[in-house]
Design a protein around this motif. Structure first.
Motif, mmCIF file in Angstrom:
data_model
loop_
_atom_site.group_PDB
_atom_site.id
_atom_site.type_symbol
_atom_site.label_atom_id
_atom_site.label_comp_id
_atom_site.label_asym_id
_atom_site.label_seq_id
_atom_site.Cartn_x
_atom_site.Cartn_y
_atom_site.Cartn_z
ATOM 1 N N GLN A 27 0.853 -1.186 0.000
ATOM 2 C CA GLN A 27 0.000 0.000 0.000
ATOM 3 C C GLN A 27 0.892 1.240 0.000
ATOM 4 O O GLN A 27 2.049 1.203 0.398
ATOM 5 N N THR A 53 -4.656 1.982 -1.808
ATOM 6 C CA THR A 53 -5.180 2.151 -0.446
ATOM 7 C C THR A 53 -6.113 1.004 -0.084
ATOM 8 O O THR A 53 -7.282 0.982 -0.480
ATOM 9 N N LEU A 80 -10.379 -2.376 -1.495
ATOM 10 C CA LEU A 80 -9.148 -1.875 -2.107
ATOM 11 C C LEU A 80 -9.499 -0.737 -3.041
ATOM 12 O O LEU A 80 -10.354 -0.877 -3.913
#
Length: 604
Positions: free
Chosen positions: A476, A502, A526
């Motif tokens: 991430q 993210t 996601l």
């Protein structure tokens, strides 16, 4: 016979109460449950309370209860008399006979009682007095173990109490007993948490009541993963780049090892094939309030690929190490004070296998403890296990597509990936059949996204014949994708594309259960976005667009567009071009005719 008190409890305290007339009873070989924490074994008025260790439960355990002797008190409580239970007479004679050099069949009741009394290091007269416990390494302890073994050899049975429920404090009460001298032998049976630990045999006089504290102290273990994003720290869930170091730790404590001569302690670890264990990283520390001791290499052994485990860390004798390094509580009886903290640290690496398993279900790693669970075996013959405690980590991918502004896929676009906006720290990539796999700088001597040496296998990404370039194994966070060379006939993008990945995780990051990584309970969502700057026809534009994502596959779809270029402007007209062309043609013809005439003249 002189007044004597045989009440004794290995490793526990007892409480004796006022006298009541004893009633002889032979306990039957049955299993008695414990509704509301109470097992009622008869109609007697005596009872024994078995208290659990703090934070632990007796639920799931079993105890065999044997009444060796009836107990009768003097009216004023100043004396107590014992008479053997015929059910166990033969076992008592068989064990005591050789010790006093008398044939077993000729051993008298008083001789048995006198012999047991001789093992009492804490003689207290009377029925009402509190009895001091005998030591874990006393002759009395080994006598009781020998007697228990003889009763088993002669197939003598007691009442089996199966703990189906406990009192609110985790203990149980054995009620309805006749006044007597009892052996309570805990069976090595796992409880409902999966632990398995046996206590020293407990012995006490129920006259009318006694309380004993169990010593089957089982350790517990927790495993954590160190998530380096968003200052999350140690928890059960993380995400990483391929090639990145994944830090793990176990936390447990030194259990009560009094009564053991040695104590085996082992960590069993199973990890997903996408994780590579680094054995050189293992470190084990034992800590008390005053001291921290780091185990030396010879004090533990690492075994890889044993019994279905990825690896196993064995400490052959934890007791010897703790007694040597933390002797503050050692007394003349060989007892010590335990409970020190144990911390195990090691690292793994997220390897290339993760490239085909992005998104759910993630990569699990779990541990359980194996530990000595029977002090009668001196810590070498029998072991128990804790439940497995798992963690999970994830990785992601970007599915890139290169097209022009008419959606024609473009082959031959070159890209590099960076971890900084200035594009100084390249995220190295290597080619695979499925795309380009990240090589985190941890894997090349650096620290996550800085340092290290560029690996020989690192390549520049190139869009294939279908315009595809997939980036596999991302963490991430934010990355910058720079087009270093556009397809033939196209202008490259002047600015890198800023890509943000993210994920959304559960807020309860410390209660992971094996298998939950495949569900929406852990990795819940996601999201991804791309910030693009363009300069075309004299105008600068920039925008941030959400990317289509698939949380199951851990993917984000990125389309990189090159604008179709127009011809540059020209001057003049098509007539001028034709005249220039005609003139050039006439001049050429004249040149050719002149050469021919010269050749003819030379021929003459």
């Amino acid at each position: 016979m002189s007044s004597l008190t045989l009440s004794a409890l290995l490793g526990s305290g007892i409480v004796a109460s006022s006298p009541v007339m004893a009633q002889e009873v032979q306990l039957a070989a049955t299993k008695t449950p414990t509704p509301a924490g109470v097992a009622r074994l008869g109609s007697g008025s005596a009872s024994i309370q078995i208290n659990a260790n703090s934070g632990q439960t007796l639920k799931g355990k079993e105890f065999s209860v044997y009444k060796l002797f009836d107990a009768q008190n003097a009216a004023g409580g100043e004396s107590i008399d014992y008479k053997w239970n015929p059910a166990y007479k033969a076992a008592l004679q068989a064990v005591v006979g050789p010790k006093i050099n008398v044939a077993a069949a000729d051993v008298k009741e008083y001789q048995v009682i006198d012999y047991i009394q001789s093992l009492n290091n804490n003689v207290v007269e009377g029925a009402d007095a509190d009895q001091v416990i005998e030591g874990h390494y006393s002759d009395f302890r080994y006598f009781i173990e020998e007697l228990r073994n003889e009763m088993e050899k002669q197939t003598m049975t007691g009442t089996v109490v199966s703990v189906t429920d406990t009192r609110s404090d985790g203990g149980i009460t054995i009620d309805g007993l006749d006044y007597g001298y009892y052996i309570i032998d805990e069976h090595n049976v796992p409880n409902n948490n999966g632990h398995s630990a046996a206590s020293l045999i407990m012995v006490t006089t129920a006259n009318p009541g006694a309380a004993v504290n169990i010593k089957s102290d089982y350790p517990e273990i927790t495993k954590k993963i160190d998530e380096d994003d968003n200052q999350t720290g140690w928890n059960d869930i993380g995400d990483f780049e391929i090639g990145q170091t994944v830090p793990y730790k176990y936390e447990t404590r030194v259990p009560n090892m009094n009564g053991y001569h040695s104590y085996f302690f082992a960590f069993h670890d199973k990890m997903d094939s996408a994780l590579t264990f680094k054995p050189e990283s293992v470190q084990i520390q034992i800590t008390s309030g005053k001291k921290t001791y780091t185990l030396k290499s010879g004090e533990f052994v690492i075994q890889e690929g044993l019994n279905g485990n990825t690896f196993q860390i064995n400490i052959a004798d934890l007791k010897a190490i703790v007694d040597r390094e933390f002797p503050e509580g050692l007394d003349g009886n060989g007892h010590n004070v335990y409970g020190q903290d144990i911390l195990v640290r090691y690292d793994a690496k997220l390897n290339d296998n993760a490239a085909t398993q992005t998104g759910r279900p993630g990569f699990e790693n779990q541990v359980r403890l194996e530990f000595s669970n029977n002090p009668d075996s001196n810590g070498t013959g029998e072991t128990g296990f804790t439940p497995w405690d798992p963690t999970v980590c994830f990785t992601y991918k970007v599915e890139g597509l290169k097209v022009n502004n008419y959606d024609k896929t473009l082959e031959g676009a070159h890209f590099r990936l960076y971890s900084d906006a200035e594009c100084k720290n390249e995220v190295y990539l290597k080619e695979s059949k499925d795309g380009y796999i990240v090589i985190n700088r941890d894997a090349v001597g650096g620290d996550d996204h800085t340092g290290g040496t560029a690996p020989d296998e690192a390549v520049e990404m190139v869009s294939n014949t279908d315009g595809v370039f997939n980036i596999l194994g991302l963490d991430q966070g934010t990355y910058w994708l720079k087009e270093t060379q556009a397809p033939d006939g196209y202008r490259p993008l002047l600015d890198p594309i800023e890509i943000t990945v993210t994920p959304s995780f559960t807020t309860d990051r410390d209660s992971y259960v094996a298998g939950e990584g495949a569900t929406d309970k852990i990795l819940k969502d996601l999201k991804a976005a791309a910030h693009v700057k363009t300069f075309l026809n004299g105008s600068a534009n920039e925008s941030t667009d959400a990317l289509a994502t698939d949380v199951t596959s851990g993917s984000a779809q990125l389309t990189v567009v090159n604008q179709v270029g127009s011809r540059l402007p020209v001057t003049g007209s098509s007539a001028t071009i034709m005249l220039i062309g005609t003139g050039a043609g006439l001049a050429g013809l004249g040149f050719i005719k002149s050469r021919k005439n010269r050749k003819d003249e030379n021929a003459d």
